[in-house]
Structure formats: C-alpha cells, structure tokens
Design an enzyme around this catalytic site. Structure first.
Site, mmCIF file in Angstrom:
data_model
loop_
_atom_site.group_PDB
_atom_site.id
_atom_site.type_symbol
_atom_site.label_atom_id
_atom_site.label_comp_id
_atom_site.label_asym_id
_atom_site.label_seq_id
_atom_site.Cartn_x
_atom_site.Cartn_y
_atom_site.Cartn_z
ATOM 1 N N VAL A 52 0.804 -1.224 0.000
ATOM 2 C CA VAL A 52 0.000 0.000 0.000
ATOM 3 C C VAL A 52 0.841 1.280 0.000
ATOM 4 O O VAL A 52 0.297 2.366 -0.150
ATOM 5 C CB VAL A 52 -0.961 0.060 1.210
ATOM 6 C CG1 VAL A 52 -1.998 -1.031 1.117
ATOM 7 C CG2 VAL A 52 -0.181 -0.017 2.520
ATOM 8 N N TYR A 53 2.148 1.168 0.198
ATOM 9 C CA TYR A 53 2.981 2.366 0.256
ATOM 10 C C TYR A 53 3.080 3.009 -1.118
ATOM 11 O O TYR A 53 2.980 2.332 -2.122
ATOM 12 C CB TYR A 53 4.392 2.011 0.755
ATOM 13 C CG TYR A 53 4.480 1.621 2.205
ATOM 14 C CD1 TYR A 53 3.450 1.871 3.099
ATOM 15 C CD2 TYR A 53 5.613 0.980 2.702
ATOM 16 C CE1 TYR A 53 3.551 1.509 4.433
ATOM 17 C CE2 TYR A 53 5.724 0.614 4.030
ATOM 18 C CZ TYR A 53 4.687 0.876 4.885
ATOM 19 O OH TYR A 53 4.786 0.508 6.212
ATOM 20 N N PRO A 54 3.243 4.362 -1.179
ATOM 21 C CA PRO A 54 3.792 5.240 -0.148
ATOM 22 C C PRO A 54 2.771 5.730 0.873
ATOM 23 O O PRO A 54 1.576 5.805 0.592
ATOM 24 C CB PRO A 54 4.335 6.434 -0.949
ATOM 25 C CG PRO A 54 3.443 6.496 -2.145
ATOM 26 C CD PRO A 54 3.131 5.068 -2.477
#
Length: 331
Positions: A52-54
């Site tokens: 799910v990053y950033p």
C-alpha cells in the site's frame, strides 16, 4: 553494522531495518535511491516495504514504493533481506484487502512483480482482519512459504492475544510459524511493554518496531507552538491526521522538552538517544528507521554503532516516560 538473530530462526539481519514508506510521494525516486544507497553504505541490509505504500498516497500511488525498491534492487537482490506486507486496500473490490486466502495469495504475486523478484525474505500481514478465521490466514501463509515465494512470515499492528492465538494454532496444525511482529514502539508509546514484548521474548518472535523516533518527534525538531511543517508525515495525505493524533499533542511536547536536557548532558542527539533507548530493550531485534533525506540516517546509524544505553541513562529515560505505559494501555 552489527547483525542480530531474527527471533527463533537461523536468519541474521542488520540491527537496523530501513523503512521505505516515504518512497514515491514524500520522496521522489532519485531521493529514494539516495536513501537506500546511504543505508547500504552504513551496513543496513534489511529493508521493509508494503504493497500500500507510499504513506499518505491513494489509489493512484499504491505499489509505487515496491516498484522503486525493486528497481534499486536489480543486480543486488542477494545483498538485501527484503520484507513486504499485505492486508491494506489495494483495489475497489471488497476482496482486494484483508487476510483472506484469496487476497494473501493474490497480493504476494502482485508484490513480487513490482519488486522484480521471485521471493521475499519476510512476508507480513500489515494489520489484523477480524473477518478472516485465523486458520484460513495461517493456511494461506503456509502456502506462500511452501511455494517458495517467502522464506518467513510475520505480522504488523496485531494485538498480543491474536498473535498468541496464531502461534498456538500454527503449532497445533503444523503450519508455518509466525517469525516476527512489527509494533509501534518508542519513548512516547510504550504500551506494548505490557503484553506484546514479553510474549515475543517468551516465544522467540523477532520484534521490528516502527516509529522508533515517533515520526520525527523525538528528534526534537518540531515545536508545539507552530503548525506541523508542510511536506512532513504530519501533513502528508491521509496519513497526516493519523500522525497528528498520535504525537502532535501537548503531553508529547512536554515530554520531549524534558528529554532534551538529558540528551544534552549525555552528549548525544535526541534521535540517537531515542534510538539507543529502543535498542536497549532486549526484546527488540531491529528497529525500522525511515528517512526523507539520506543525511537523516546519520543519528540512527550512530545509535546502532554505539549500542544500548548505559543502564543509569536508560533508567532515567524509563522514569521520565513511565506514564506512557499506563496511557498507551487505554488507547
């Protein structure tokens, strides 16, 4: 850089882990590469990321951090212990998140594509999903390991009683055992000392805490009489309000002001002192240190070199922040 044993496994990892959640939004690709270069130069060879990053991003940025890390890793995959995570929202469908067998098995394949590798060393569940039976998720993690797509598995942001339950079920059913946990832990947030850290010490679970510097608060650079600076994680997208709720409060600023003269007397920066305090807990394996610029790693690298705090200094810091153990238990 010292290397330490990863919980009850035979794996050895650097005593610091590089967190990458700033890559792709707070940091562009060039800055992210410079941070990874500096970490590697300093001896950090354990990197943590997530699908799910950033941090603070949305649907248009999910997965970007893994892509940046994967591009940097080309030609040097064997030089890094690589960890990633799943369970966050990755699409519009209700099954594009959580710990279901479907999502875990879909998510590992997508992460491997973005990272440009056949396997990760550590695959973690980013949060606890109460809708998925624990046996189902353990079976999915077992499949991930047996298929060769991950060497070890771990959890992040789980309550201690759920981790204990998972350990028991994996032993009963002869499924892959959870090797690590990733809790939030720092001088301003000590609640896990009550249950999670003793459990991990008892069960030889590696502990790789995030936020060891409280999102930068424990550097002492922020002021309570001024708004959070633009571009920091306190103002970044949907993550900003969460970080402000965690740390941008009067009590935190009062505690930081009490810690500043202690650091000055000890002859070290606030960040180095705070990181050394985390490293002084024998339950801790490798704190996760993040950065938005390469030079921000200097204090953490110094902490890892210097090692745990002298016992009298640690006791002083414990006493100054002891109230957070009771406060955290109520959060």
């Amino acid at each position: 850089m010292k290397h330490v044993t990863f919980g009850g496994t035979g794996l050895r990892v650097s005593a610091l882990c590089l967190g990458t959640m700033t890559f792709g939004l707070q940091c562009d690709e060039a800055s992210s590469n410079a941070i990874m270069d500096r970490a590697a130069e300093g001896g950090i060879d354990f990197f943590d990321t997530a699908d799910v990053y950033p941090l603070g991003g949305g649907a248009d940025t999910r997965g970007r951090t893994e892509e940046i890390v994967g591009a940097w890793l080309k030609g040097k995959r064997h030089d890094v212990i690589l960890a990633t995570k799943c369970a966050g929202v990755m699409g519009p469908k209700p099954w594009d998140q959580g710990m279901s067998r479907k999502h875990v098995l879909d998510a590992i394949d997508e992460s491997l594509k973005r990272l440009g590798t056949d396997y990760v060393d550590l695959y973690q569940l980013h949060r606890y999903d109460p809708r998925t039976p624990i046996d189902e998720v353990l079976e999915a993690l077992d499949t991930v390991v047996r298929s060769g797509k991950a060497r070890y598995v771990g959890v992040s942001n789980w309550p201690a009683h759920k981790l204990a339950r998972a350990i028991g079920r994996s032993e009963t059913r002869n499924l892959v055992r959870i090797a690590s946990c990733q809790p939030r832990y720092n001088l301003l947030f000590r609640g896990y000392e009550r249950d999670m850290l003793p459990l991990c010490a008892e069960e030889s679970i590696a502990v790789i805490p995030y936020n060891p510097l409280a999102g930068g608060m424990l550097t002492g650079k922020h002021r309570g009489d001024a708004p959070p600076p633009a571009g920091s994680r306190f103002t970044l997208g949907n993550a900003g309000p969460r970080y402000q709720e965690r740390y941008w409060n009067q009590r935190e600023f009062e505690t930081i002001e009490a810690l500043k003269p202690v650091a000055a007397e000890a002859g070290m920066s606030m960040a180095t002192m705070a990181m050394r305090w985390v490293l002084s807990n024998p339950a801790i394996t490798a704190p996760i240190v993040g950065a938005s610029r390469p030079e921000q790693l200097a204090d953490s690298l110094a902490a890892a070199t210097d090692g745990p705090l002298p016992p009298d200094l640690k006791a002083k810091l414990d006493d100054l922040t002891h109230e957070w153990r009771a406060v955290d238990a109520e959060r």
